[in-house]
Design a protein around this motif. Structure first.
Motif, PDB file in Angstrom:
ATOM      1  N   GLN A 200       0.827  -1.197   0.000  1.00 33.47           N
ATOM      2  CA  GLN A 200       0.000   0.000   0.000  1.00 33.47           C
ATOM      3  C   GLN A 200       0.864   1.252   0.000  1.00 33.47           C
ATOM      4  O   GLN A 200       2.082   1.188   0.198  1.00 33.47           O
ATOM      5  CB  GLN A 200      -0.888   0.025   1.248  1.00 33.47           C
ATOM      6  CG  GLN A 200      -0.103   0.082   2.551  1.00 33.47           C
ATOM      7  CD  GLN A 200      -0.977   0.108   3.784  1.00 33.47           C
ATOM      8  OE1 GLN A 200      -2.186   0.169   3.695  1.00 33.47           O
ATOM      9  NE2 GLN A 200      -0.346   0.066   4.952  1.00 33.47           N
ATOM     10  N   VAL A 201       0.204   2.385  -0.232  1.00 36.96           N
ATOM     11  CA  VAL A 201       0.823   3.693  -0.046  1.00 36.96           C
ATOM     12  C   VAL A 201       0.289   4.264   1.260  1.00 36.96           C
ATOM     13  O   VAL A 201      -0.925   4.265   1.491  1.00 36.96           O
ATOM     14  CB  VAL A 201       0.514   4.643  -1.222  1.00 36.96           C
ATOM     15  CG1 VAL A 201       1.023   6.046  -0.912  1.00 36.96           C
ATOM     16  CG2 VAL A 201       1.143   4.127  -2.508  1.00 36.96           C
ATOM     17  N   GLY A 206       4.167  12.862   7.560  1.00 41.38           N
ATOM     18  CA  GLY A 206       3.741  13.828   6.560  1.00 41.38           C
ATOM     19  C   GLY A 206       4.285  13.562   5.169  1.00 41.38           C
ATOM     20  O   GLY A 206       4.118  14.397   4.270  1.00 41.38           O
ATOM     21  N   ARG A 207       4.908  12.382   4.951  1.00 44.19           N
ATOM     22  CA  ARG A 207       5.480  12.048   3.656  1.00 44.19           C
ATOM     23  C   ARG A 207       4.869  10.741   3.158  1.00 44.19           C
ATOM     24  O   ARG A 207       4.636   9.817   3.940  1.00 44.19           O
ATOM     25  CB  ARG A 207       7.009  11.910   3.756  1.00 44.19           C
ATOM     26  CG  ARG A 207       7.694  13.167   4.262  1.00 44.19           C
ATOM     27  CD  ARG A 207       9.154  12.902   4.584  1.00 44.19           C
ATOM     28  NE  ARG A 207       9.932  12.607   3.381  1.00 44.19           N
ATOM     29  CZ  ARG A 207      10.527  13.532   2.648  1.00 44.19           C
ATOM     30  NH1 ARG A 207      10.429  14.815   2.986  1.00 44.19           N
ATOM     31  NH2 ARG A 207      11.237  13.205   1.595  1.00 44.19           N
ATOM     32  N   ARG A 208       4.646  10.664   1.860  1.00 38.90           N
ATOM     33  CA  ARG A 208       4.063   9.463   1.268  1.00 38.90           C
ATOM     34  C   ARG A 208       5.119   8.381   1.113  1.00 38.90           C
ATOM     35  O   ARG A 208       6.225   8.625   0.619  1.00 38.90           O
ATOM     36  CB  ARG A 208       3.440   9.787  -0.096  1.00 38.90           C
ATOM     37  CG  ARG A 208       2.252  10.738  -0.022  1.00 38.90           C
ATOM     38  CD  ARG A 208       1.776  11.161  -1.399  1.00 38.90           C
ATOM     39  NE  ARG A 208       1.372  10.022  -2.214  1.00 38.90           N
ATOM     40  CZ  ARG A 208       1.993   9.626  -3.316  1.00 38.90           C
ATOM     41  NH1 ARG A 208       3.079  10.273  -3.730  1.00 38.90           N
ATOM     42  NH2 ARG A 208       1.557   8.590  -4.018  1.00 38.90           N
ATOM     43  N   PHE A 235       9.730  -3.216   3.923  1.00 37.28           N
ATOM     44  CA  PHE A 235      10.491  -1.983   3.868  1.00 37.28           C
ATOM     45  C   PHE A 235       9.602  -0.867   3.343  1.00 37.28           C
ATOM     46  O   PHE A 235       8.562  -1.114   2.702  1.00 37.28           O
ATOM     47  CB  PHE A 235      11.760  -2.132   3.015  1.00 37.28           C
ATOM     48  CG  PHE A 235      11.537  -2.342   1.549  1.00 37.28           C
ATOM     49  CD1 PHE A 235      11.484  -1.273   0.660  1.00 37.28           C
ATOM     50  CD2 PHE A 235      11.398  -3.630   1.037  1.00 37.28           C
ATOM     51  CE1 PHE A 235      11.299  -1.470  -0.693  1.00 37.28           C
ATOM     52  CE2 PHE A 235      11.215  -3.840  -0.326  1.00 37.28           C
ATOM     53  CZ  PHE A 235      11.166  -2.751  -1.190  1.00 37.28           C
ATOM     54  N   PHE A 236       9.997   0.351   3.663  1.00 36.87           N
ATOM     55  CA  PHE A 236       9.276   1.539   3.206  1.00 36.87           C
ATOM     56  C   PHE A 236      10.152   2.294   2.219  1.00 36.87           C
ATOM     57  O   PHE A 236      11.357   2.461   2.440  1.00 36.87           O
ATOM     58  CB  PHE A 236       8.912   2.447   4.380  1.00 36.87           C
ATOM     59  CG  PHE A 236       7.787   1.922   5.226  1.00 36.87           C
ATOM     60  CD1 PHE A 236       6.465   2.180   4.883  1.00 36.87           C
ATOM     61  CD2 PHE A 236       8.041   1.162   6.361  1.00 36.87           C
ATOM     62  CE1 PHE A 236       5.421   1.707   5.663  1.00 36.87           C
ATOM     63  CE2 PHE A 236       7.013   0.680   7.140  1.00 36.87           C
ATOM     64  CZ  PHE A 236       5.693   0.948   6.795  1.00 36.87           C
ATOM     65  N   SER A 245      13.824   4.010   3.080  1.00 39.77           N
ATOM     66  CA  SER A 245      13.991   4.707   4.355  1.00 39.77           C
ATOM     67  C   SER A 245      13.997   3.771   5.557  1.00 39.77           C
ATOM     68  O   SER A 245      14.500   4.144   6.619  1.00 39.77           O
ATOM     69  CB  SER A 245      12.875   5.742   4.524  1.00 39.77           C
ATOM     70  OG  SER A 245      11.605   5.104   4.518  1.00 39.77           O
ATOM     71  N   TYR A 246      13.445   2.562   5.394  1.00 39.62           N
ATOM     72  CA  TYR A 246      13.299   1.665   6.551  1.00 39.62           C
ATOM     73  C   TYR A 246      13.221   0.230   6.052  1.00 39.62           C
ATOM     74  O   TYR A 246      12.523  -0.055   5.073  1.00 39.62           O
ATOM     75  CB  TYR A 246      12.040   2.025   7.332  1.00 39.62           C
ATOM     76  CG  TYR A 246      11.704   1.114   8.492  1.00 39.62           C
ATOM     77  CD1 TYR A 246      12.240   1.340   9.757  1.00 39.62           C
ATOM     78  CD2 TYR A 246      10.852   0.031   8.325  1.00 39.62           C
ATOM     79  CE1 TYR A 246      11.923   0.513  10.826  1.00 39.62           C
ATOM     80  CE2 TYR A 246      10.528  -0.808   9.389  1.00 39.62           C
ATOM     81  CZ  TYR A 246      11.073  -0.561  10.638  1.00 39.62           C
ATOM     82  OH  TYR A 246      10.773  -1.382  11.693  1.00 39.62           O
ATOM     83  N   VAL A 247      13.957  -0.665   6.708  1.00 38.20           N
ATOM     84  CA  VAL A 247      13.916  -2.094   6.386  1.00 38.20           C
ATOM     85  C   VAL A 247      13.853  -2.867   7.691  1.00 38.20           C
ATOM     86  O   VAL A 247      14.604  -2.588   8.632  1.00 38.20           O
ATOM     87  CB  VAL A 247      15.155  -2.548   5.590  1.00 38.20           C
ATOM     88  CG1 VAL A 247      15.060  -4.045   5.256  1.00 38.20           C
ATOM     89  CG2 VAL A 247      15.320  -1.737   4.317  1.00 38.20           C
TER      90      VAL A 247
END
Length: 447
Positions: A200-201, A206-208, A235-236, A245-247
């Motif tokens: 999903q998104v 505050g950031r997609r 992950f993002f 940015s994240y795993v």
């Protein structure tokens, strides 16, 4: 059913409209792609927690195998800058400055700790065949420091988790072999794979962001022998700045015996967070000016420091510590040459002339033929005096050069005997002389 008031109906209609717009926007194809061009900088923070057990083969005469408990954790933070990018788009070289390096592990009742000394926390990493080869432009590294860096996750390789083209929520793809090897430390993948899915998104801070889940099982050889890894994580991908940015990964590693059966299991959790476009002073053009960022004979030397024996020395990477016994340290060269360093109390350090005579007598006793001789000479003065001589000999139908060194310092000294093969002899002599000159006696050896 009660009648809805007009303002309530209007609010519901507006909510439904916004939901439809959001859903349509989230389902539009997006490209998840991060570019690691030269000059790109970012900050990385990783955390690892491990727990498991390792079954050792039964000792001779033992009734059962022994099982050891394994636990560990690490916390690593660093800033990194891309230096070069290969033609295929892969990152070939980066420079990194570590802010924090804490590694702790227990195998049975044996604690293990590792870190990187503050004076060499700025490293250049060369990416060669899915392996990171580090060196520091600020000083020599120890083998333990190299091993710690080499087994850390190389962030640019994680782009192999990203899809090759635009995707929508619900789309699936396979992670690249490079990315899976980076997450597992396997030398190659013999079986299995890892599948990714665009979930999903979502909005974070505050950031997609695009959220991608992944899972799979792979098998192959690694440093611990043949292993099977089960991975599940997510992950993002920041859609505003186009970066991972994240795993987060939950993994289970099964250590396999020669029959392919599980001989131990280690479970772990790995978390990585990243912030792009961080500007580190130590990695700026000014901070790197004057530093050698290409590997050479000086900045790739390894430091060996044995406080128990009371000795430090530097050696090229094609030499390795073969073992320590009593007051002796052995080093082997990767093509067959070797040397033995023996630590001596001050009063037992021999004179070079006497040592030469002793060497000639020993060679005669071994029925060797002395073909030539270099007489004793001082190649380094006080306070770290080094004397050298050599014998060109033929023993057991093999011709070798025996290079001898006498090292004398305030705390004591040492003798060094090197057996050098004929191939590349000039380079081997330079290696051994460099090692002898670098020896530092840090405390007086015992008798």
């Amino acid at each position: 059913m009660p009648t809805l008031h007009r303002p309530t109906r209007a609010l519901l209609l507006l909510t439904a409209t916004l939901a439809a717009v959001t859903t349509a926007h989230a389902q539009a194809p997006v490209r998840l792609q991060e570019s690691f061009r030269p000059g790109y900088e970012y900050h990385v923070s990783t955390r690892v927690d491990l727990t498991g057990n390792l079954t050792l083969p039964p000792e001779k005469g033992a009734a059962a195998a022994k099982t050891l408990t394994v636990t560990g954790k690490s916390a690593i933070e660093y800033d990194e800058r891309v230096l070069t990018q290969d033609k295929d788009g892969r990152v070939g070289k980066t420079v990194r400055i570590y802010r924090r390096v804490d590694f702790q592990r227990h195998v049975g009742d044996q604690p293990q700790q590792s870190t990187i000394r503050p004076e060499v926390r700025r490293l250049v990493l060369l990416r060669l065949q899915q392996k990171e080869v580090p060196f520091s432009p600020d000083g020599p590294l120890t083998w333990a420091e190299i091993d710690l860096v080499r087994t850390d996750v190389f962030t640019p390789a994680l782009t192999g988790l990203l899809p090759p083209g635009p995707v929508r929520p619900g789309d699936r793809w396979q992670a690249s072999t490079d990315a899976v090897q980076e997450l597992t430390d396997l030398e190659k993948i013999e079986e299995g794979g890892v599948a990714c899915k665009f979930d999903q998104v979502t909005v974070l801070g505050g950031r997609r962001h695009a959220r991608i889940g992944f899972s799979g099982s792979v098998r192959g050889p690694g440093e611990d022998g043949p292993s099977r890894h089960q991975l599940e994580g997510s992950f993002f991908f920041d859609l505003e700045s186009n970066h991972i940015s994240y795993v987060s990964v939950n993994g289970v590693q099964q250590l396999l015996d020669k029959d392919g059966k599980a001989a131990g299991k280690v479970e772990g959790n790995f978390v990585l967070t990243r912030q792009p476009h961080r500007q580190a002073r130590e990695l700026s053009d000014e901070g790197l000016r004057g530093l050698a960022l290409e590997p050479n004979e000086d900045n790739t030397l390894l430091l060996y420091d044995n406080p128990d024996l009371g000795v430090k020395l530097l050696h090229p990477r094609r030499w390795r510590i073969a073992g320590v016994r009593g007051r002796q340290v052995g080093l082997d060269e990767n093509r067959g040459s070797g040397l033995l360093l023996t630590m001596e109390p001050p009063k037992q350090v021999p004179a070079a002339a006497a040592f030469l005579q002793e060497a000639r007598t020993y060679m005669t006793q071994q029925k060797g033929t002395i073909l030539g001789q270099d007489p004793p000479q001082t190649i380094q003065g006080a306070p770290r005096t080094v004397e050298r001589f050599a014998l060109d000999v033929k023993v057991n139908n093999e011709r070798v050069l025996l290079a001898y060194f006498v090292i004398r310092q305030a705390n004591g000294g040492a003798t060094l005997v090197a057996r050098l093969l004929r191939d590349d002899r000039a380079a081997l002599v330079r290696d051994v002389e460099r090692i002898a000159r670098s020896v530092e006696v840090t405390r007086t050896p015992g008798p």
